[in-house]
Design a protein around this motif. Structure first.
Motif: not given
Ligand code: G6P
Ligand code: MN
Length: 397
Positions: A207-220
């Protein structure tokens, strides 16, 4: 658990006065300064139901996200309101800190039921859990991180990560997120946890690679990769089963042993993430430390694309006055759209609870990214109402 706790405290903190009761509300609440709440309405058996109903219908089955979270939310609202009323009867000035899931939904209901009560707030350990994961990866201490985070519960992003000297650690953290790299296995700090937590942290790398620039909640992983999560799930053996077969057995086994030997000696009981987090947050509150923690609070302008009554999860300054969020969070168009949709979904669940409305429940489920199809939402709504009949008389009037 209470009996075992009594023994542990007697041995390790004899100056603490400890008592427990499951009947005398006056005894537990009167004179309290802080009340920590964490209930699981319906127990793990109902959690199993929450996870299996959606899965049978081809949708994500999770206790806090998607249709499972909706079911769990409907079941929890009533009991939680009752607890808060009881607390207020005996301890009008106590701080009430609520860990009960699904935090996104129950926090909205509490805010709606007690709009003028400024001494209730909701907490989730997941953002802090992610901080501990990154602390382990970067060789640092999570309590020394200063986070920037915004979103709804189990639906938010870290946009910044600093150390106490103000150094920006975000780039370093994101650079380490190489899919398949053995280093990233360090993210999974709870080594004793069941295997699905290991998978969750592997998905976080993706997910960090698919949504660059932030760290998403694991629940995504549930909201943005629902097909993958359904494929990875066994509709006959869900997370609830894993927990009953593993963690619950271990914990109850510990308690049993402590009681049998009337001592905690040789039994390895440790505070987990939830315990570590809530104590630090409340320490900052009680002792006016003014540290920054991620807490769930009414929006009131913090996230500009959401209404004031949204319950948002953001980094807050925590001192004696309680948690106060930092304005203002800038969301991208993609994030805004996700947040507004999810906000409407959560609000509709709470509306459905107050009104006993099957229609609003089906609408909520349709908006949920893990369901989407209206006919499927209607079918799941009916199954949820049926399974939770005992808790939801308002739907049968
Ligand atoms: C994280 C979440 C909690 C959730 C917990 C338990 O800590 O923040 O909201 O209740 O995980 O998950 P599990 O599946 O291990 O029971
Ligand atoms: Mn949580």
């Amino acid at each position: 658990m209470a009996k075992a706790t009594e023994i542990i405290l007697r041995e390790q903190a004899p100056d603490v006065e400890f008592y427990y009761t499951d009947t005398d509300k006056k005894q537990v609440y009167e004179g309290a300064d802080f009340v920590f709440i964490q209930i699981r309405e319906g127990g793990l058996k109902m959690r199993e139901m929450d996870e299996k109903i959606p899965l049978r219908n081809g949708c994500v089955g999770q206790e806090t996200c998607g249709a499972g979270g909706v079911s769990y939310g409907l079941r929890s609202i009533g009991s939680l309101i009752e607890i808060v009323r009881d607390v207020r009867k005996y301890a009008p000035d106590a701080w009430i800190i609520n860990y009960t899931n699904p935090a996104a939904i129950v926090s909205i209901a509490l805010n709606r039921e007690f709009p003028d009560d400024k001494k209730i707030f909701n907490l989730c350990d997941m953002p802090y859990g992610i901080m501990e994961a990154f602390a382990n990866l970067l060789g640092k201490n999570a309590l020394d991180f200063v986070p920037e985070y915004f979103g709804l519960n189990h639906y938010g992003w870290f946009t910044g990560l600093y150390d106490t000297c103000g150094n920006d650690l975000m780039n370093e953290a994101l650079l380490a997120m190489k899919p398949g790299s053995p280093e990233t296995e360090k993210l999974n700090i709870e080594k004793s946890a069941e295997k699905s937590w290991g998978e969750t942290y592997r998905h976080l790398v993706t997910m960090c690679n698919d949504m660059p620039g932030s760290i998403p909640s694991t629940y995504f992983q549930y909201y943005l990769y629902p097909d993958m999560m359904v494929k990875l799930s066994d509709p006959e053996y869900t997370r609830a089963n894993e927990v009953m077969d593993h963690r619950e057995k271990i914990e109850f086994g510990h308690a049993k042993k402590i009681i049998e030997q009337n001592s905690a000696e040789g039994v390895n009981v440790v505070a987990d993430l939830h315990g570590r987090y809530i104590i630090n947050v409340v320490n900052s509150l009680a002792n006016n430390l003014g540290k920054i923690y991620i807490v769930i609070v009414p929006n009131n302008g913090t996230i500009s694309c959401l209404p004031d009554d949204a319950m948002v999860e953001v980094d807050c300054y925590v001192d004696k006055r309680g948690p106060r969020p930092f304005n203002v969070k800038q969301a991208s168009l993609f994030q805004k759209a996700l947040l507004q949709n999810q906000y409407a979904m959560e609000m509709l669940v709470v509306d459905a609870w107050y009104e006993g409305s099957r229609q609003k429940l089906a609408e909520a489920l349709t908006l949920n990214r893990t369901v989407v199809n209206l006919p499927v939402a209607q079918k799941i709504a009916d199954e949820i109402i049926e399974a939770n009949m005992k808790w939801l008389p308002q739907f049968f009037k």
